[in-house]
Design a protein around this motif. Structure first.
Motif: not given
Length: 234
Positions: A188-216
């Motif tokens: 869903k998201y692409g990150i280019s380059g050796a970003q600061p750890a804080e930027a990676f942490a923010q992106a990981i949290r955002q991607a995790w929170n936006e995961r689409s739950p399975l709709t049965v």
């Protein structure tokens, strides 16, 4: 959640980015539910197996930059690496094609040792002046990690995992990747380059929170909707 990382062993920012990403992931409360997959990439697939010259001479030639300017660039990268606990020595770097080393990494992945092998090769290349194109170096690295020596030699002597390396590179192109390290979070998201750890942490949290739950969807009353489970079929 899955995170794919395209990187090259011959890329100094890839080692720095790996460390920063690991710092971010270590502080993430759901880190045990993150599947990290390393993917192959080559910055210069045209390199010969062994280049007759220094890293400074090589980059000066391909970038069209004066050697003094290249050395200044190395100084900046070395300082950034030191901030992550890495001890770069560009004067010792052996310029070599990384394709065989990527095949070795795919073998390491098969043995569940991809992360350890990648660390070892990046350190060998940038900190220890090892030749990542040398079979004996790759064999000794693999054996030290617990991989079977005979299997390593057989793999490197042939073309095993060559298709997998090329497939990784082709997929990177399809995704529009033109530089590494490149991190793809949950496709869903692409990150280019050796970003600061804080930027990676923010992106990981955002991607995790936006995961689409399975709709049965509601089941049909027809027999075609029958399923089997641990307690039998119905």
């Amino acid at each position: 959640m899955k995170i794919e990382i395209w990187s090259d062993i011959a890329c100094p920012w890839c080692f720095i980015g790996k460390r920063r990403f690991e710092t971010a992931l270590e502080g993430f409360e759901h880190k045990d539910q993150i599947d990290v997959e390393w993917r192959s990439y080559q910055l210069d697939p045209t390199l010969p197996d062994h280049y007759d010259g220094t890293e400074t001479e090589y980059l000066s030639r391909i970038k069209g930059m004066p050697q003094d300017q290249v050395k200044q660039m190395f100084g900046h990268v070395t300082a950034q690496a030191a901030g992550e606990g890495l001890d770069y020595d560009f004067d010792k770097v052996v310029v070599a094609n990384s394709f065989t080393a990527h095949r070795f990494l795919h073998l390491a992945k098969e043995h569940g040792l991809m992360d350890q092998a990648k660390d070892a090769l990046l350190s060998g290349h940038f900190e220890q002046g090892k030749d990542i194109g040398d079979t004996e170096y790759l064999v000794s690295t693999g054996v030290a990690l617990g991989m079977p020596e005979e299997e390593i030699r057989e793999t490197l002597a042939g073309d095993r995992f060559a298709a997998e390396v090329r497939a990784d590179i082709a997929e990177a192109r399809a995704l529009g990747v033109n530089g590494v390290p490149f991190f793809v979070l949950d496709r869903k998201y692409g990150i280019s380059g050796a970003q600061p750890a804080e930027a990676f942490a923010q992106a990981i949290r955002q991607a995790w929170n936006e995961r689409s739950p399975l709709t049965v969807l509601p089941q049909s009353a027809s027999a075609d909707g029958a399923v089997c489970g641990p307690d039998g079929c119905n």
